[in-house]
Design an enzyme around this catalytic site. Structure first.
Site, PDB file in Angstrom:
ATOM      1  N   ILE A  13      23.070   0.713 -31.874  1.00 37.77           N
ATOM      2  CA  ILE A  13      21.723   0.189 -32.100  1.00 37.77           C
ATOM      3  C   ILE A  13      21.715  -0.803 -33.262  1.00 37.77           C
ATOM      4  O   ILE A  13      21.071  -1.851 -33.189  1.00 37.77           O
ATOM      5  CB  ILE A  13      20.715   1.335 -32.325  1.00 37.77           C
ATOM      6  CG1 ILE A  13      20.644   2.230 -31.070  1.00 37.77           C
ATOM      7  CG2 ILE A  13      19.332   0.790 -32.680  1.00 37.77           C
ATOM      8  CD1 ILE A  13      20.257   1.518 -29.786  1.00 37.77           C
ATOM      9  N   ARG A  81      27.881   4.463 -49.249  1.00 38.13           N
ATOM     10  CA  ARG A  81      27.641   5.705 -48.507  1.00 38.13           C
ATOM     11  C   ARG A  81      26.250   6.277 -48.754  1.00 38.13           C
ATOM     12  O   ARG A  81      25.628   6.814 -47.846  1.00 38.13           O
ATOM     13  CB  ARG A  81      28.690   6.762 -48.884  1.00 38.13           C
ATOM     14  CG  ARG A  81      30.046   6.525 -48.254  1.00 38.13           C
ATOM     15  CD  ARG A  81      31.057   7.562 -48.729  1.00 38.13           C
ATOM     16  NE  ARG A  81      32.374   7.335 -48.149  1.00 38.13           N
ATOM     17  CZ  ARG A  81      32.850   7.976 -47.088  1.00 38.13           C
ATOM     18  NH1 ARG A  81      32.115   8.876 -46.473  1.00 38.13           N
ATOM     19  NH2 ARG A  81      34.066   7.715 -46.638  1.00 38.13           N
ATOM     20  N   CYS A 153      14.612   6.055 -27.324  1.00 36.79           N
ATOM     21  CA  CYS A 153      14.565   5.117 -26.201  1.00 36.79           C
ATOM     22  C   CYS A 153      13.824   5.739 -25.022  1.00 36.79           C
ATOM     23  O   CYS A 153      13.051   5.065 -24.329  1.00 36.79           O
ATOM     24  CB  CYS A 153      15.982   4.709 -25.794  1.00 36.79           C
ATOM     25  SG  CYS A 153      17.103   6.088 -25.488  1.00 36.79           S
ATOM     26  N   THR A 154      14.022   7.033 -24.803  1.00 38.22           N
ATOM     27  CA  THR A 154      13.382   7.705 -23.673  1.00 38.22           C
ATOM     28  C   THR A 154      11.885   7.857 -23.890  1.00 38.22           C
ATOM     29  O   THR A 154      11.090   7.670 -22.959  1.00 38.22           O
ATOM     30  CB  THR A 154      14.050   9.079 -23.425  1.00 38.22           C
ATOM     31  OG1 THR A 154      15.456   8.889 -23.223  1.00 38.22           O
ATOM     32  CG2 THR A 154      13.457   9.771 -22.214  1.00 38.22           C
ATOM     33  N   THR A 212      16.332  17.372 -24.278  1.00 30.08           N
ATOM     34  CA  THR A 212      15.752  16.177 -24.896  1.00 30.08           C
ATOM     35  C   THR A 212      14.351  16.503 -25.391  1.00 30.08           C
ATOM     36  O   THR A 212      13.613  17.233 -24.728  1.00 30.08           O
ATOM     37  CB  THR A 212      15.701  14.976 -23.925  1.00 30.08           C
ATOM     38  OG1 THR A 212      15.005  13.904 -24.571  1.00 30.08           O
ATOM     39  CG2 THR A 212      14.976  15.313 -22.633  1.00 30.08           C
ATOM     40  N   GLY A 213      14.024  15.962 -26.537  1.00 28.04           N
ATOM     41  CA  GLY A 213      12.676  16.153 -27.073  1.00 28.04           C
ATOM     42  C   GLY A 213      11.755  14.994 -26.736  1.00 28.04           C
ATOM     43  O   GLY A 213      10.628  14.917 -27.223  1.00 28.04           O
ATOM     44  N   ARG A 235      22.993  13.770 -18.365  1.00 33.56           N
ATOM     45  CA  ARG A 235      23.853  12.708 -18.878  1.00 33.56           C
ATOM     46  C   ARG A 235      24.849  12.341 -17.774  1.00 33.56           C
ATOM     47  O   ARG A 235      25.540  13.206 -17.240  1.00 33.56           O
ATOM     48  CB  ARG A 235      24.597  13.188 -20.124  1.00 33.56           C
ATOM     49  CG  ARG A 235      23.672  13.449 -21.310  1.00 33.56           C
ATOM     50  CD  ARG A 235      23.044  12.161 -21.797  1.00 33.56           C
ATOM     51  NE  ARG A 235      22.334  12.332 -23.047  1.00 33.56           N
ATOM     52  CZ  ARG A 235      22.402  11.474 -24.063  1.00 33.56           C
ATOM     53  NH1 ARG A 235      23.167  10.401 -23.981  1.00 33.56           N
ATOM     54  NH2 ARG A 235      21.691  11.678 -25.158  1.00 33.56           N
ATOM     55  N   ASN A 317      18.445   1.533 -22.321  1.00 28.41           N
ATOM     56  CA  ASN A 317      18.269   2.411 -23.480  1.00 28.41           C
ATOM     57  C   ASN A 317      18.818   1.815 -24.774  1.00 28.41           C
ATOM     58  O   ASN A 317      18.494   2.281 -25.860  1.00 28.41           O
ATOM     59  CB  ASN A 317      18.909   3.784 -23.229  1.00 28.41           C
ATOM     60  CG  ASN A 317      20.299   3.709 -22.642  1.00 28.41           C
ATOM     61  OD1 ASN A 317      20.462   3.498 -21.438  1.00 28.41           O
ATOM     62  ND2 ASN A 317      21.311   3.874 -23.475  1.00 28.41           N
TER      63      ASN A 317
END
Length: 336
Positions: A13, A81, A153-154, A212-213, A235, A317
């Protein structure tokens, strides 16, 4: 005046958000942070992409260990970091895209503010940062909110579709399935995955049921649907493009043609550029590089009766989501 952004984490991304930014006249990418790769390797990873093709807009080269050149435009590179140590202020980055997948918590993402960023957009769902889906609830954003989540994305695919159905016909309840392409966390061969045993199986050889949430998250961006939706994922062995299948019970009876007409109308008006509509005989690869969040497949859906319907919508996605990250920044800037 251009919006100046920085990106923390140069993964799938992060790199695609960078591409969208560099293709946008109103956005200036000024800095990238990733402690795990050199500028030379960063250049290679950005230039060559197995899914989205080679970057050809500007010549890309390394100036030194802390600077990349896109054409003659310099991009500052950090290798830090801890987010609070990122000198975003020095680089001039006002908006930081947090795309490591690590700092999704609001307090952890807030560390970027210490480095001089003014706003942070988390490119993942967050448990406690306010979530916004462009086209659905971005108008709820207030300028005093410093840290936001662009959801998943979903959720970006499902929410516009669910919004149209709920606005026009009312959703009593619904179940979502996303048939989802491989992402970076999947295994190339069977390997350890203590929290998700099935998720440890080889991604290229299996259809893997997963949690998935995304559907529940729709209730956060559309409170009227809170508690009415849930879902799961399969998946599958494709590298990009996924598809949402929403099966819903409607309050107001409607024919499938009426549902199609309602979605088509919104895709051409209030949700233009976010929600698409097609009656073509499409398959997943037809949507690689599609910048829309959700493309309704009119031929793939079906109705059992006037109150029980299955609707299907495609999404890239990676690319669609990365475009929404930039769109959300645009909206935040317009409010500020």
């Amino acid at each position: 005046m251009k919006m100046k952004i920085g990106i923390n984490g140069f993964g799938r991304i992060g790199r695609l958000v960078a591409r969208v930014a560099l293709m946008s006249d109103d956005i200036e990418l000024v800095a990238v942070n990733d402690p795990f790769i050199t500028t030379e390797y960063m250049t290679y990873m950005f230039k060559y992409d197995s899914v989205h093709g080679q970057w050809k807009k500007d010549e890309l080269k390394v100036k030194d260990s802390k600077t990349l050149l896109f054409g003659d435009k310099p991009l500052t590179v950090f290798g830090v970091r801890n987010p609070e140590e990122d000198p975003w202020g020095e680089a001039g980055a006002e908006y930081v895209v947090e795309s490591t997948g690590v700092f999704t918590d609001k307090d952890k993402a807030a560390a970027h503010l210490k480095g001089g960023a003014k706003k942070v957009v988390i490119s993942a769902p967050s448990g406690n940062a306010p979530m916004f889906v462009v086209g659905v609830n971005e108008k709820e954003y207030k300028k005093d909110i410093d840290i936001v989540s662009n959801a998943s994305c979903t959720t970006n695919c499902l929410a516009p579709l669910a919004k149209v159905l709920n606005d026009k016909f009312g959703i009593v309840e619904g179940l979502m399935t996303t048939v989802h392409s491989i992402t970076a966390t999947r295994k190339t061969v069977d390997g350890p995955s203590m929290k998700d045993w099935r998720g440890g199986r080889a991604a290229s050889f299996n259809i893997i049921p997963s949690s998935t949430g995304a559907a529940k998250a729709v209730g956060k961006v559309l409170p009227a649907l809170n508690g009415k939706l849930t879902g799961m994922a399969f998946r599958v062995p494709t590298v990009d493009v996924s598809v949402v299948d929403l099966t819903a019970r409607l309050e107001k009876a409607a024919t499938y043609d009426e549902i199609k007409a309602a979605i088509k109308h919104e895709s051409e008006t209030s949700l233009k550029g976010i929600l698409g509509y097609t009656e073509d005989d499409v398959v997943s690869t037809d949507f690689v590089g599609d910048s829309r969040s959700s493309i309704f497949d009119a031929k793939a859906g079906i109705a059992l009766n006037g109150n029980f319907v299955k609707v299907v919508s495609w999404y890239d996605n990676e690319w669609g989501y990365s475009n929404r990250v930039i769109d959300l920044i645009r909206h935040m800037a317009s409010v500020a």
